[in-house]
Design an enzyme around this catalytic site. Structure first.
Site, PDB file in Angstrom:
ATOM      1  N   ASP A 418     -63.062  32.789 -19.055  1.00  0.00           N
ATOM      2  CA  ASP A 418     -62.990  31.479 -18.407  1.00  0.00           C
ATOM      3  C   ASP A 418     -64.206  30.684 -18.876  1.00  0.00           C
ATOM      4  O   ASP A 418     -65.338  30.962 -18.475  1.00  0.00           O
ATOM      5  CB  ASP A 418     -63.001  31.654 -16.887  1.00  0.00           C
ATOM      6  CG  ASP A 418     -62.862  30.327 -16.141  1.00  0.00           C
ATOM      7  OD1 ASP A 418     -63.012  29.260 -16.768  1.00  0.00           O
ATOM      8  OD2 ASP A 418     -62.629  30.368 -14.916  1.00  0.00           O
ATOM      9  N   HIS A 419     -63.979  29.679 -19.722  1.00  0.00           N
ATOM     10  CA  HIS A 419     -65.083  28.963 -20.351  1.00  0.00           C
ATOM     11  C   HIS A 419     -65.857  28.096 -19.358  1.00  0.00           C
ATOM     12  O   HIS A 419     -66.944  27.599 -19.673  1.00  0.00           O
ATOM     13  CB  HIS A 419     -64.542  28.094 -21.497  1.00  0.00           C
ATOM     14  CG  HIS A 419     -65.472  28.022 -22.678  1.00  0.00           C
ATOM     15  ND1 HIS A 419     -66.806  28.382 -22.604  1.00  0.00           N
ATOM     16  CD2 HIS A 419     -65.257  27.626 -23.967  1.00  0.00           C
ATOM     17  CE1 HIS A 419     -67.371  28.205 -23.780  1.00  0.00           C
ATOM     18  NE2 HIS A 419     -66.458  27.745 -24.628  1.00  0.00           N
TER      19      HIS A 419
END
Length: 446
Positions: A418-419
């Site tokens: 999850d950036h």
């Protein structure tokens, strides 16, 4: 005083569920621990046990009812000195949603529509030794039904030895296979011997389903289970809300495979067998502790950091996917992880997991190597921020440490991050740490 039996919350996220099947009927006596019903949650079909003892005075929500809110009165239990036949549903119970599925029997529908002021007289309790049938239904555990379907055993011909005559696993395993009744009648033959074509079954479907349907193509329409709806909702949410970043590494497995062979030889007397996946779970757990920036949950305005790695393991089950959790994967031994994954996997397929055993976790691992998938990317399991996709290990040309070209067993692993919570550099550090543990497995037992 009558005791209200309410729709339980069988998982932390459960708000409503489907009352899939009643395993008791009005007039039955139940004790604490008896299985009363099967309830379909957003994760699985689970058994609901009685907490109190008494006689079932009234069932207020018929089986097959969908969208039953948590806390809704689904039945009323008469106490020791009370007349079960005189119990009436409370106003709260009368307001319970009643949306029986299309497959509900007319008898169940009639019961749902009957006024609460005219309760049916309670039938006498049946002897436990009788065949476990209630109102034309065979009462059997979900596991017993699955085994019966596989073996071809007709449950109606069995006598249950479980609570209230319920058919359990042992009853089916002791039965002779090949006794199942035909599920559908054979096509009728015409006078000249020709078999008439079966007419397509009329299917009730939503308007959006009908809009997508091409009637020119032979088809069936299956109603989605609560689990499949939840999988669709959560994975759509994950792809829409969590910007995924994917990082891939090739990992040499030769040393890990050699260590596994030695471990299993040493553990053979204990009846423990360590799989490659068990060792990869340990490697991911240790890598998450080494790189805590990936062992996190994005919470909007906060970031939750975990100091322990609880690794969720993707397990395929009938009609869905569930992720039982290996707690403290970084601190467990290989043999402890092997025992945990075997137990969790078995109970996951039987629908016997407790909510706390599949809700939560800090990161996930999904291994499709046993299906000969070389490489894939996995969707993050919210609210986690990291999932590792493991491909098959196969023989490939490889440059050895001495610079010579040789052949090695190589596995491709792809991390999805999850950036919003994990920077690319931190994800790369996690993949490097994971590869280091796998390629030098002695570091996992040092």
């Amino acid at each position: 005083m009558p005791i209200e039996i309410k729709m339980p919350a069988l998982s932390p996220t459960m708000e409503e569920g489907k009352l899939a099947k009643w395993l008791v009927k009005e007039g039955d006596t139940v004790s604490s621990g008896d299985i009363m019903a099967e309830i379909e949650t957003d994760k699985a079909t689970m058994e609901f046990e009685a907490v109190d003892e008494g006689t079932i005075g009234k069932i207020t929500v018929p089986e097959g009812t969908e969208g039953v809110k948590v806390g809704t009165v689904i039945a009323i239990l008469a106490g020791e000195d009370e007349d079960a036949s005189s119990i009436e549903a409370s106003p709260k119970a009368e307001e319970a949603p009643a949306k029986p599925a299309a497959q509900d029997t007319p008898k169940a529908e009639a019961k749902a529509e009957a006024p609460a002021s005219a309760p049916a007289p309670a039938p006498a309790a049946e002897p436990k030794a009788k065949v476990a049938q209630q109102e034309g239904r065979v009462v059997a555990s979900p596991l017993a039904r699955r085994i019966a379907s596989t073996k071809g055993v007709d449950l109606e011909g069995l006598t249950g030895t479980g609570p209230n005559g319920r058919i359990v696993k042992a009853d089916v395993e002791a039965a002779q296979p090949g006794t199942a009744k035909a599920k559908a009648a054979a096509p009728a033959a015409t006078a000249d011997g020709a078999v008439s074509a079966a007419k397509p079954e009329t299917v009730e479907m939503a308007a959006e389903t009908r809009a997508l349907l091409d009637d020119r193509i032979p088809h069936t329409v299956d109603k989605l289970s609560g689990m499949r709806k939840t999988i669709a909702r959560r994975l759509t949410q994950s792809m829409q809300e969590a910007p995924h970043i994917y990082l891939t590494v090739d990992v040499r497995l030769d040393k890990l495979m050699a260590m596994r062979a030695e471990l299993n030889a040493a553990l053979e007397k204990q009846g423990v067998k360590v799989s490659v996946n068990d060792m990869l779970i340990k490697a991911l757990g240790l890598a998450l502790v080494d790189v805590p920036e990936c062992n996190v949950t994005f919470a909007g305005s906060e970031l939750i950091r975990y100091s322990r790695a609880d690794v969720s393991v993707a397990v395929s089950i009938p009609n869905g996917l569930i992720t039982p959790i290996v707690q403290d994967a970084n601190g467990k031994s290989f043999s402890a992880i092997a025992k945990a994954t075997k137990d969790l996997g078995k109970r996951a397929k039987e629908g016997k997991l407790k909510p706390e055993e599949y809700q939560g976790g800090t990161a996930s691992i999904s291994n499709m190597g046993m299906m000969s998938i070389k490489q894939f990317t996995a969707v993050i399991n919210p609210p986690q921020s990291t999932i590792l996709a493991i491909g098959a290990g196969d023989k490939r040309p490889w440059v050895m440490p001495d610079g010579q070209l040789g052949v090695a067993t190589i596995m491709t692993a792809t991390g999805s991050f999850d950036h919003r919570a994990v920077d690319g550099a931190d994800g790369a550090r996690l993949m490097a740490a994971f590869r280091e543990y796998v390629e030098n497995p002695l570091g996992m037992v040092a």
